[in-house]
Scaffold this motif. Structure first.
Motif, mmCIF file in Angstrom:
data_model
loop_
_atom_site.group_PDB
_atom_site.id
_atom_site.type_symbol
_atom_site.label_atom_id
_atom_site.label_comp_id
_atom_site.label_asym_id
_atom_site.label_seq_id
_atom_site.Cartn_x
_atom_site.Cartn_y
_atom_site.Cartn_z
ATOM 1 N N GLU A 2 -14.132 46.857 50.126
ATOM 2 C CA GLU A 2 -14.759 47.980 49.431
ATOM 3 C C GLU A 2 -14.451 49.304 50.123
ATOM 4 O O GLU A 2 -14.267 50.325 49.461
ATOM 5 C CB GLU A 2 -16.269 47.760 49.308
ATOM 6 C CG GLU A 2 -16.596 46.645 48.336
ATOM 7 C CD GLU A 2 -18.082 46.421 48.152
ATOM 8 O OE1 GLU A 2 -18.842 47.400 48.240
ATOM 9 O OE2 GLU A 2 -18.464 45.269 47.914
ATOM 10 N N ARG A 6 -12.573 52.512 48.483
ATOM 11 C CA ARG A 6 -13.129 53.869 48.555
ATOM 12 C C ARG A 6 -12.091 54.844 49.092
ATOM 13 O O ARG A 6 -11.885 55.915 48.534
ATOM 14 C CB ARG A 6 -14.378 53.882 49.436
ATOM 15 C CG ARG A 6 -15.104 55.222 49.447
ATOM 16 C CD ARG A 6 -16.187 55.291 50.497
ATOM 17 N NE ARG A 6 -15.708 55.147 51.866
ATOM 18 C CZ ARG A 6 -14.987 56.062 52.537
ATOM 19 N NH1 ARG A 6 -14.652 57.178 51.947
ATOM 20 N NH2 ARG A 6 -14.603 55.852 53.781
ATOM 21 N N ARG A 9 -9.259 55.382 46.530
ATOM 22 C CA ARG A 9 -9.712 56.287 45.463
ATOM 23 C C ARG A 9 -9.688 57.737 45.918
ATOM 24 O O ARG A 9 -9.469 58.640 45.122
ATOM 25 C CB ARG A 9 -11.119 55.924 45.014
ATOM 26 C CG ARG A 9 -11.176 54.747 44.104
ATOM 27 C CD ARG A 9 -12.605 54.491 43.697
ATOM 28 N NE ARG A 9 -12.671 53.561 42.599
ATOM 29 C CZ ARG A 9 -13.788 53.042 42.144
ATOM 30 N NH1 ARG A 9 -14.941 53.367 42.678
ATOM 31 N NH2 ARG A 9 -13.764 52.198 41.137
ATOM 32 N N LEU A 59 -12.008 51.404 38.012
ATOM 33 C CA LEU A 59 -12.647 50.193 38.526
ATOM 34 C C LEU A 59 -14.127 50.480 38.739
ATOM 35 O O LEU A 59 -14.498 51.332 39.541
ATOM 36 C CB LEU A 59 -11.996 49.760 39.842
ATOM 37 C CG LEU A 59 -12.605 48.555 40.560
ATOM 38 C CD1 LEU A 59 -12.525 47.305 39.699
ATOM 39 C CD2 LEU A 59 -11.917 48.353 41.891
ATOM 40 N N ARG A 60 -14.968 49.780 37.996
ATOM 41 C CA ARG A 60 -16.409 50.068 38.031
ATOM 42 C C ARG A 60 -17.096 49.510 39.272
ATOM 43 O O ARG A 60 -17.933 50.172 39.873
ATOM 44 C CB ARG A 60 -17.082 49.507 36.790
ATOM 45 C CG ARG A 60 -16.664 50.214 35.532
ATOM 46 C CD ARG A 60 -17.414 49.676 34.331
ATOM 47 N NE ARG A 60 -16.760 50.143 33.116
ATOM 48 C CZ ARG A 60 -16.594 49.416 32.052
ATOM 49 N NH1 ARG A 60 -17.044 48.187 32.013
ATOM 50 N NH2 ARG A 60 -15.984 49.906 31.000
ATOM 51 N N GLN A 61 -16.776 48.280 39.610
ATOM 52 C CA GLN A 61 -17.440 47.630 40.736
ATOM 53 C C GLN A 61 -16.388 47.170 41.744
ATOM 54 O O GLN A 61 -15.647 46.218 41.472
ATOM 55 C CB GLN A 61 -18.285 46.456 40.253
ATOM 56 C CG GLN A 61 -19.408 46.887 39.326
ATOM 57 C CD GLN A 61 -20.161 45.707 38.766
ATOM 58 O OE1 GLN A 61 -19.599 44.641 38.545
ATOM 59 N NE2 GLN A 61 -21.457 45.899 38.534
ATOM 60 N N PRO A 62 -16.318 47.826 42.890
ATOM 61 C CA PRO A 62 -15.283 47.502 43.884
ATOM 62 C C PRO A 62 -15.251 46.043 44.320
ATOM 63 O O PRO A 62 -14.181 45.524 44.645
ATOM 64 C CB PRO A 62 -15.640 48.412 45.061
ATOM 65 C CG PRO A 62 -16.375 49.540 44.448
ATOM 66 C CD PRO A 62 -17.143 48.945 43.296
ATOM 67 N N GLN A 63 -16.360 45.335 44.271
ATOM 68 C CA GLN A 63 -16.356 43.935 44.693
ATOM 69 C C GLN A 63 -15.543 43.048 43.741
ATOM 70 O O GLN A 63 -15.206 41.926 44.073
ATOM 71 C CB GLN A 63 -17.784 43.382 44.871
ATOM 72 C CG GLN A 63 -18.586 43.261 43.606
ATOM 73 C CD GLN A 63 -19.453 44.482 43.314
ATOM 74 O OE1 GLN A 63 -19.119 45.586 43.737
ATOM 75 N NE2 GLN A 63 -20.541 44.279 42.602
ATOM 76 N N TYR A 64 -15.230 43.568 42.554
ATOM 77 C CA TYR A 64 -14.432 42.812 41.590
ATOM 78 C C TYR A 64 -12.980 43.273 41.530
ATOM 79 O O TYR A 64 -12.285 43.040 40.547
ATOM 80 C CB TYR A 64 -15.065 42.896 40.199
ATOM 81 C CG TYR A 64 -16.419 42.233 40.136
ATOM 82 C CD1 TYR A 64 -16.560 40.877 40.431
ATOM 83 C CD2 TYR A 64 -17.544 42.957 39.808
ATOM 84 C CE1 TYR A 64 -17.797 40.274 40.389
ATOM 85 C CE2 TYR A 64 -18.794 42.362 39.756
ATOM 86 C CZ TYR A 64 -18.911 41.022 40.058
ATOM 87 O OH TYR A 64 -20.131 40.416 40.022
ATOM 88 N N TRP A 68 -10.166 42.291 38.730
ATOM 89 C CA TRP A 68 -9.598 43.393 37.941
ATOM 90 C C TRP A 68 -8.075 43.403 38.061
ATOM 91 O O TRP A 68 -7.363 43.474 37.057
ATOM 92 C CB TRP A 68 -10.206 44.698 38.458
ATOM 93 C CG TRP A 68 -9.756 45.956 37.824
ATOM 94 C CD1 TRP A 68 -10.099 46.426 36.582
ATOM 95 C CD2 TRP A 68 -8.915 46.951 38.400
ATOM 96 N NE1 TRP A 68 -9.518 47.658 36.365
ATOM 97 C CE2 TRP A 68 -8.789 48.004 37.476
ATOM 98 C CE3 TRP A 68 -8.276 47.054 39.637
ATOM 99 C CZ2 TRP A 68 -8.028 49.137 37.729
ATOM 100 C CZ3 TRP A 68 -7.520 48.181 39.888
ATOM 101 C CH2 TRP A 68 -7.409 49.205 38.937
#
Length: 113
Positions: A2, A6, A9, A59-64, A68
């Motif tokens: 994650e 970050r 991004r 990407l909405r949820q970094p854990q996925y 993705w």
């Protein structure tokens, strides 16, 4: 992971490279299982990496991230397979061995020259 997402991004290219490097083995296995060809698998992977770089902010949820990324790769593989079904080798359309003037193969090959 994650933290890498970050940083990527935020524009950190080395973080993005590290993310992709951590997934390259999985990406190769998925692409190869769909395409059965190293060259096509490499194409699908490179297109996936480019798409991920361009769309990382979606990407909405970094854990996925892995899910993705894999889903994008599968779509790229399906696109390649779809394109391969559309193309037909020239030999299937125009028989090899016809060299007489006026034959469709000869006329077609003359147009290509």
């Amino acid at each position: 992971m994650e933290e890498l997402i970050r940083r990527a991004r935020a524009g950190d290219g080395s973080a993005f490279v590290e993310l992709i490097e951590s997934q390259k083995g999985t990406m190769y296995k998925v692409a190869r299982s769909y395409l059965h060809n190293d060259a096509d698998a490499a194409d699908a992977i490179s297109e996936t990496v480019l798409t991920c770089f361009e769309k990382l902010d979606t990407l909405r949820q970094p854990q996925y991230f892995r899910t993705w990324l894999t889903r994008i790769l599968i779509r790229k593989c399906q696109d390649i397979l779809r394109e391969q079904r559309r193309s037909v080798p020239l030999e299937e359309v125009i028989p090899v061995g016809c060299t007489e003037p006026g034959h469709a193969r000869v006329e077609f090959l003359d147009l290509l020259d």
